[in-house]
Write a protein that holds these residues in place. Structure first.
Motif, PDB file in Angstrom:
ATOM      1  N   TRP A 357       0.958  -1.011   0.016  1.00 55.15           N
ATOM      2  CA  TRP A 357       0.465  -0.064  -0.039  1.00 55.15           C
ATOM      3  C   TRP A 357       1.109   1.245   0.093  1.00 55.15           C
ATOM      4  N   PRO A 358       1.647   1.290  -1.207  1.00 49.02           N
ATOM      5  CA  PRO A 358       2.414   2.826  -1.366  1.00 49.02           C
ATOM      6  C   PRO A 358       1.877   3.772  -1.046  1.00 49.02           C
ATOM      7  N   ARG A 359       2.498   4.589  -0.414  1.00 51.70           N
ATOM      8  CA  ARG A 359       2.085   6.289   0.470  1.00 51.70           C
ATOM      9  C   ARG A 359       2.824   7.451  -0.218  1.00 51.70           C
ATOM     10  N   HIS A 360       4.019   6.711  -0.864  1.00 52.51           N
ATOM     11  CA  HIS A 360       4.491   7.917  -1.737  1.00 52.51           C
ATOM     12  C   HIS A 360       6.244   8.629  -1.826  1.00 52.51           C
ATOM     13  N   GLY A 361       7.003   8.037  -2.317  1.00 56.12           N
ATOM     14  CA  GLY A 361       8.267   8.168  -3.426  1.00 56.12           C
ATOM     15  C   GLY A 361       8.434   7.274  -3.373  1.00 56.12           C
ATOM     16  N   ASP A 362       9.843   5.942  -3.351  1.00 57.81           N
ATOM     17  CA  ASP A 362      10.109   5.254  -4.447  1.00 57.81           C
ATOM     18  C   ASP A 362       9.011   4.419  -3.975  1.00 57.81           C
ATOM     19  N   GLN A 363       7.509   4.511  -3.067  1.00 60.52           N
ATOM     20  CA  GLN A 363       7.068   2.984  -2.808  1.00 60.52           C
ATOM     21  C   GLN A 363       6.266   2.542  -3.599  1.00 60.52           C
ATOM     22  N   ARG A 364       6.166   3.289  -4.633  1.00 60.30           N
ATOM     23  CA  ARG A 364       4.771   2.020  -5.766  1.00 60.30           C
ATOM     24  C   ARG A 364       6.061   1.495  -6.414  1.00 60.30           C
ATOM     25  N   VAL A 365       6.989   2.608  -7.086  1.00 62.07           N
ATOM     26  CA  VAL A 365       7.996   0.804  -7.958  1.00 62.07           C
ATOM     27  C   VAL A 365       8.411   0.294  -6.671  1.00 62.07           C
ATOM     28  N   ASN A 366       8.750   0.377  -5.849  1.00 61.16           N
ATOM     29  CA  ASN A 366       9.488  -0.755  -5.410  1.00 61.16           C
ATOM     30  C   ASN A 366       7.727  -1.471  -5.046  1.00 61.16           C
ATOM     31  N   ALA A 367       6.912  -1.285  -5.208  1.00 59.88           N
ATOM     32  CA  ALA A 367       6.179  -2.474  -4.981  1.00 59.88           C
ATOM     33  C   ALA A 367       5.700  -3.743  -5.875  1.00 59.88           C
ATOM     34  N   GLU A 368       6.205  -2.746  -6.775  1.00 57.91           N
ATOM     35  CA  GLU A 368       6.110  -3.422  -8.843  1.00 57.91           C
ATOM     36  C   GLU A 368       7.446  -4.734  -8.814  1.00 57.91           C
ATOM     37  N   VAL A 369       8.464  -4.702  -7.307  1.00 60.44           N
ATOM     38  CA  VAL A 369       9.901  -5.380  -6.790  1.00 60.44           C
ATOM     39  C   VAL A 369       8.825  -6.270  -6.618  1.00 60.44           C
ATOM     40  N   VAL A 370       8.198  -5.984  -5.645  1.00 63.84           N
ATOM     41  CA  VAL A 370       7.635  -7.033  -4.667  1.00 63.84           C
ATOM     42  C   VAL A 370       6.058  -7.875  -5.226  1.00 63.84           C
ATOM     43  N   GLU A 371       5.252  -6.790  -5.920  1.00 63.37           N
ATOM     44  CA  GLU A 371       4.832  -8.701  -7.220  1.00 63.37           C
ATOM     45  C   GLU A 371       5.424  -8.450  -7.751  1.00 63.37           C
ATOM     46  N   VAL A 375       6.877 -11.795  -3.646  1.00 67.48           N
ATOM     47  CA  VAL A 375       6.763 -11.451  -2.140  1.00 67.48           C
ATOM     48  C   VAL A 375       5.224 -10.656  -1.885  1.00 67.48           C
ATOM     49  N   GLY A 376       4.494 -10.810  -3.189  1.00 72.15           N
ATOM     50  CA  GLY A 376       3.556  -9.993  -2.464  1.00 72.15           C
ATOM     51  C   GLY A 376       2.804  -9.666  -3.498  1.00 72.15           C
ATOM     52  N   VAL A 377       1.555  -8.887  -2.919  1.00 72.95           N
ATOM     53  CA  VAL A 377       0.364  -8.685  -3.680  1.00 72.95           C
ATOM     54  C   VAL A 377       0.168  -6.936  -3.974  1.00 72.95           C
ATOM     55  N   TRP A 378      -0.514  -5.971  -4.877  1.00 71.11           N
ATOM     56  CA  TRP A 378      -0.052  -4.465  -5.095  1.00 71.11           C
ATOM     57  C   TRP A 378      -1.466  -3.980  -5.566  1.00 71.11           C
ATOM     58  N   GLU A 379      -1.887  -3.994  -5.113  1.00 70.32           N
ATOM     59  CA  GLU A 379      -3.602  -3.313  -5.828  1.00 70.32           C
ATOM     60  C   GLU A 379      -3.263  -1.607  -6.179  1.00 70.32           C
ATOM     61  N   ARG A 380      -3.005  -1.726  -6.939  1.00 69.52           N
ATOM     62  CA  ARG A 380      -2.936   0.030  -8.117  1.00 69.52           C
ATOM     63  C   ARG A 380      -3.452   0.901  -7.460  1.00 69.52           C
ATOM     64  N   LYS A 398      -8.659  -7.921   1.030  1.00 75.80           N
ATOM     65  CA  LYS A 398      -7.281  -7.873   0.224  1.00 75.80           C
ATOM     66  C   LYS A 398      -6.424  -8.331   1.947  1.00 75.80           C
ATOM     67  N   LEU A 399      -7.150  -7.626   3.151  1.00 72.05           N
ATOM     68  CA  LEU A 399      -6.561  -8.776   4.518  1.00 72.05           C
ATOM     69  C   LEU A 399      -7.089 -10.121   4.430  1.00 72.05           C
ATOM     70  N   ARG A 400      -8.246 -10.571   4.505  1.00 73.39           N
ATOM     71  CA  ARG A 400      -8.369 -11.918   4.277  1.00 73.39           C
ATOM     72  C   ARG A 400      -7.355 -12.679   2.737  1.00 73.39           C
ATOM     73  N   ALA A 401      -7.658 -11.979   1.834  1.00 73.84           N
ATOM     74  CA  ALA A 401      -6.821 -12.853   0.626  1.00 73.84           C
ATOM     75  C   ALA A 401      -5.281 -13.576   0.847  1.00 73.84           C
ATOM     76  N   VAL A 402      -4.353 -12.279   1.774  1.00 75.40           N
ATOM     77  CA  VAL A 402      -3.229 -11.907   1.668  1.00 75.40           C
ATOM     78  C   VAL A 402      -3.153 -13.566   2.784  1.00 75.40           C
ATOM     79  N   ILE A 403      -3.476 -13.048   3.978  1.00 73.56           N
ATOM     80  CA  ILE A 403      -3.013 -13.658   4.831  1.00 73.56           C
ATOM     81  C   ILE A 403      -4.271 -15.742   4.892  1.00 73.56           C
ATOM     82  N   GLY A 404      -4.524 -15.190   3.936  1.00 72.22           N
ATOM     83  CA  GLY A 404      -4.939 -16.994   3.108  1.00 72.22           C
ATOM     84  C   GLY A 404      -4.586 -17.114   2.461  1.00 72.22           C
TER      85      GLY A 404
END
Length: 443
Positions: A357-371, A375-380, A398-404
């Protein structure tokens, strides 16, 4: 201790910059190097000040060199972020370091510096200089290419040898040549060629395409030495016996880092989503960007009714926590993260699935790395932190989906094994760090 090599490490503002520098200092110290940390005084946040105090108590043989900053002199560049203002002050005060550095004993073999001060330190010192990059290789590829990127067509920017990055993932200040952030990047990435080597807190198997693109785009002296390991501190900041009582992989950990505070309305939606989801949770809350200004109590932030309804199901805490210790706990089964790079590397190294759940700075690009890394999922569609109020129903789903998601958990554990292999004896990061130690001795 081999005093033949003595390394100065110079981080800039914010925990996202400070932590990797201190981890590298502790690692070099464990390998026999003498280390000196240059600290800017005063710090922006109380978390930085407290973390530094504990670090020097833990490592009494690592020296501290305080740089007392000049008052901020407003330039023509746009800069209204307290952490960016601190970076600008640090860069403007670098010249004060010269007599301090020359008085260190034994003499310095090299200096590891933060990117925002690279060009200034290169002009100041005749030492071998190594910038330590504290973001992802993917975002750093964008930074390193920024000054000569062609005008973007449609809604994407093409990065040589890497592909395109959506303009929507690039922080707006980076595309404004009159903003401090953009000017800092272009000035200091132009100086990369003069550096002896470029250290980065990532590992090649996490971002193979981005590391290779950097090499092919002229940063051929890139050294991916991550994930930098946490060090044992002399005092534990927070102990949560509640976690010990929870079932394995049953708790969602939620934290948006040291620089991010959710709006009051988004905080309320997240609280409602946690209640709605039925997930057990550990939530670190923050009321303002700078913690010294954060006087609001937890009850006022999330509501007394929420705390009563979720008693036993979750914990809400405020203040700095040892995140890597929480993520390493067997009860943690998912991580709602802003995708600051330290958080991403810690989750990757510990095999914890991420809801980005990126908020600012490099975080949306980092979220793409995660995906991309699995390592995880990103709701663009959730956008930047200021663009949209994300409703509770979407968050709960999304919380239920990730934990399960067993498949996601298995993929995250594969990345954990890759991280372990790279940091073990004979692994790529270990070989690079050992080579770095040898280069310090010969400089």
């Amino acid at each position: 201790m081999n005093e033949a090599s003595h390394v100065a490490l110079f981080p800039c503002a914010g925990m996202g910059h400070l932590i990797p520098f201190l981890r590298l200092a502790a690692d070099l110290h464990s390998r026999g190097a003498a280390a000196t940390i240059i600290t800017a005084e005063p710090t922006v946040s109380a978390a930085e000040s407290d973390y530094l105090s504990n670090f020097f108590a833990t490592f009494p043989r690592i020296k501290r060199l305080q740089l007392h900053l000049l008052p901020h002199k407003k330039s023509q560049l746009t800069n209204d972020d307290p952490f960016f203002i601190q970076m600008e002050r640090i860069a403007d005060s670098v010249h004060l370091l010269q007599p301090l550095l020359s008085s260190l004993s034994p003499p310095l073999s090299a200096a590891v510096v933060d990117l925002p001060v690279l060009s200034r330190v290169l002009r100041l010192a005749s030492l071998p200089i190594y910038p330590l990059i504290t973001t992802s290789a993917r975002f750093f590829s964008l930074m390193a290419s920024l000054s000569h990127l062609p005008p973007h067509e449609n809604d994407r920017l093409e990065i040589p040898n890497l592909g395109s990055i959506p303009v929507s993932s690039i922080p707006p200040p980076m595309l404004d040549p009159n903003h401090y952030f953009a000017a800092m990047i272009t000035t200091n990435t132009a100086a990369l060629r003069e550096a002896r080597g470029v250290l980065i807190n990532t590992f090649a198997s996490l971002e193979p395409e981005a590391v290779e693109a950097l090499r092919r785009n002229g940063v051929d002296h890139i050294l991916p030495i991550g994930p930098l390991p946490p060090f044992k501190r002399s005092e534990t900041v927070i102990v949560l016996p509640w976690l010990d009582e929870q079932a394995p992989e049953s708790v969602v950990y939620i934290s948006f880092g040291n620089r991010t505070a959710l709006s009051k309305s988004q905080t309320r939606e997240l609280a409602a989503a946690l209640e709605m989801s039925g997930c057990k949770f550990l939530w670190v809350v923050k009321g303002s960007k700078v913690d010294k200004e954060d006087g609001e109590e937890v009850e006022a932030m999330v509501g007394a009714a929420f705390l009563e309804k979720t008693e036993g199901k979750g914990k809400v805490i405020k203040g700095w926590v040892e995140q890597e210790r929480i993520l390493a706990h067997p009860a943690i089964g998912g991580f709602v993260s802003h995708c600051g790079w330290n958080s991403v590397t810690e989750a990757a190294a510990l095999g914890v699935p991420v809801l980005a759940w990126p908020r600012h700075g490099d975080q949306r690009v980092n979220a793409e790395v995660v995906e991309r890394a699995g390592v995880g999922v990103w709701e663009r569609e959730w956008g930047w932190g200021w663009e949209r109020l994300v409703p509770r129903e979407e968050i709960a789903d999304k919380l239920r989906a990730v934990i399960g998601d067993g498949k996601l958990r298995a993929a995250a554990k594969e990345v954990k094994q890759e991280a372990r292999r790279t940091t073990e004896v004979g692994g790529s990061s270990q070989r690079l760090l050992q080579g770095l130690m040898e280069s310090f001795k010969t400089n």
